[in-house]
Motif scaffolding. Sequence first.
Motif, PDB file in Angstrom:
ATOM      1  N   ARG A   1      -7.289   2.948   4.345  1.00 52.92           N
ATOM      2  CA  ARG A   1      -7.375   2.400   5.707  1.00 52.92           C
ATOM      3  C   ARG A   1      -6.062   1.764   6.133  1.00 52.92           C
ATOM      4  O   ARG A   1      -5.692   1.795   7.310  1.00 52.92           O
ATOM      5  CB  ARG A   1      -8.512   1.380   5.784  1.00 52.92           C
ATOM      6  N   SER A   2      -5.354   1.189   5.170  1.00 51.89           N
ATOM      7  CA  SER A   2      -4.088   0.518   5.459  1.00 51.89           C
ATOM      8  C   SER A   2      -2.967   1.498   5.765  1.00 51.89           C
ATOM      9  O   SER A   2      -1.940   1.102   6.319  1.00 51.89           O
ATOM     10  CB  SER A   2      -3.687  -0.363   4.264  1.00 51.89           C
TER      11      SER A   2
ATOM     12  N   THR B   1      -6.042  -5.465   9.501  1.00 51.95           N
ATOM     13  CA  THR B   1      -6.638  -5.537   8.161  1.00 51.95           C
ATOM     14  C   THR B   1      -7.943  -6.312   8.179  1.00 51.95           C
ATOM     15  O   THR B   1      -8.940  -5.897   7.562  1.00 51.95           O
ATOM     16  CB  THR B   1      -5.655  -6.184   7.166  1.00 51.95           C
TER      17      THR B   1
ATOM     18  N   ARG C   1      -4.501   4.732  -2.549  1.00 54.63           N
ATOM     19  CA  ARG C   1      -5.327   3.630  -3.048  1.00 54.63           C
ATOM     20  C   ARG C   1      -5.861   2.735  -1.925  1.00 54.63           C
ATOM     21  O   ARG C   1      -6.933   2.148  -2.056  1.00 54.63           O
ATOM     22  CB  ARG C   1      -4.530   2.785  -4.037  1.00 54.63           C
ATOM     23  N   PHE C   2      -5.084   2.623  -0.857  1.00 57.95           N
ATOM     24  CA  PHE C   2      -5.460   1.757   0.265  1.00 57.95           C
ATOM     25  C   PHE C   2      -5.525   2.615   1.534  1.00 57.95           C
ATOM     26  O   PHE C   2      -4.679   2.492   2.422  1.00 57.95           O
ATOM     27  CB  PHE C   2      -4.440   0.627   0.416  1.00 57.95           C
TER      28      PHE C   2
ATOM     29  N   ASP D   1     -10.326  -1.949   1.620  1.00 58.40           N
ATOM     30  CA  ASP D   1      -9.217  -1.507   0.768  1.00 58.40           C
ATOM     31  C   ASP D   1      -8.918  -2.546  -0.311  1.00 58.40           C
ATOM     32  O   ASP D   1      -8.407  -2.201  -1.384  1.00 58.40           O
ATOM     33  CB  ASP D   1      -7.940  -1.304   1.597  1.00 58.40           C
TER      34      ASP D   1
ATOM     35  N   PRO E   1       0.823  -1.217   0.000  1.00 58.33           N
ATOM     36  CA  PRO E   1       0.000   0.000   0.000  1.00 58.33           C
ATOM     37  C   PRO E   1       0.856   1.266   0.000  1.00 58.33           C
ATOM     38  O   PRO E   1       0.432   2.303  -0.521  1.00 58.33           O
ATOM     39  CB  PRO E   1      -0.792  -0.124   1.306  1.00 58.33           C
TER      40      PRO E   1
ATOM     41  N   ALA F   1      -9.694  -2.991   7.457  1.00 61.46           N
ATOM     42  CA  ALA F   1      -9.185  -2.535   6.154  1.00 61.46           C
ATOM     43  C   ALA F   1      -9.511  -3.456   4.979  1.00 61.46           C
ATOM     44  O   ALA F   1      -8.962  -3.262   3.896  1.00 61.46           O
ATOM     45  CB  ALA F   1      -7.673  -2.328   6.240  1.00 61.46           C
TER      46      ALA F   1
END
Length: 344
Positions: free
Chosen positions: A101-102, A126, A98-99, A133, A92, A130
């Motif tokens: 929450r990560s 995760t 793009r991700f 994501d 990420p 997440a």
Amino acid sequence: MKLITTLIAALPLALGATALQAQTVTLKVSHYLGSNHNFHSKVLEPWCAELDKDSGGKLKCQIYPALQLGGTVAQLPDQVKNGVADIAWVSPSFSTGRFPRSEALELPFTMPRSSLGGSLAMWDYTQKYAMDDFKDFKVLSIWSGSSVVISTASKPVIVPEDLKGLKLRSPSRYPSMFLQALGGVPVNMPPAQITEGISKGIIDGAMAPWEVLPAVKVDEVTKYHIEGPAKQPGFTQTPFALLMNKKKYDSLSPELKAVLDKRSGMPLLERTAKVWDDGNEAARKAMLAHGNKVLVIKEADYKAMQKTAASVEADWIKQANAKGLDGAKLAAEAHAIGNKYLNK
């Protein structure tokens, strides 16, 4: 009539053999480092061999190292989503925004220093917060690249003020923000360029995990390596993931899905984390054997660094909130889960 009867009797067997042949699947597995990297030789190759064995030769891999399928590191998720690769090692960190929450996993002083502790925490976080994501993918594994070490050529970093003005190679966005908060100057460059950058005076050192350092001969151009106190979160870490194309996974037979599932998830996480941690320990010993010094930041100075770098987390929370996320909750949960695995 006997001939016809024999042919009819043999037909199901022939069709069965054809069906079995049709079930053989070869997965295209892509990553961005060379075939000499530990991830290739000690994770992917044995993992693929196990898939082959467990499936009776019906599930195989073709590994493409060093971006042999084209594109850039940041484009690897799209290669998986679009079917250019069936599986890819991504981060990420390399696909900013793009991700979202990560990104909480990259915040300073959040994850345990070890790869195992960090990986368990990242997997836990995760699964709880997440997975949206990764809604476009089948997640095979999540793991940590372990905490970065601050390596310098000539100036030891003992107190936070020592970082002011230092030009250090940074692996990604949040380590850069961490360094900037402490008055340093981040310079983005791939691992292969670190040694030349230091030897030419372009940078004063680098932020990178232990296992990277001897691989690119950083030990030959640095003298000092700085860590935080034991059993405390690391400076920053990089989350990694092994992602699979959803349609490819769904197209597998139940038997092949079972083989893949058995060897993925927690077993793959533990295998990968061990390879990273073993590599870190071997690299640390190699640095000491070379005559380099390992320095540990004192508790009071470590806390001062945490306080100064808190602005990075505050900025991220605002950005996450602007995307409709509860940034404060995600950051707090990342810290809580990271603390849960500090002793791993």
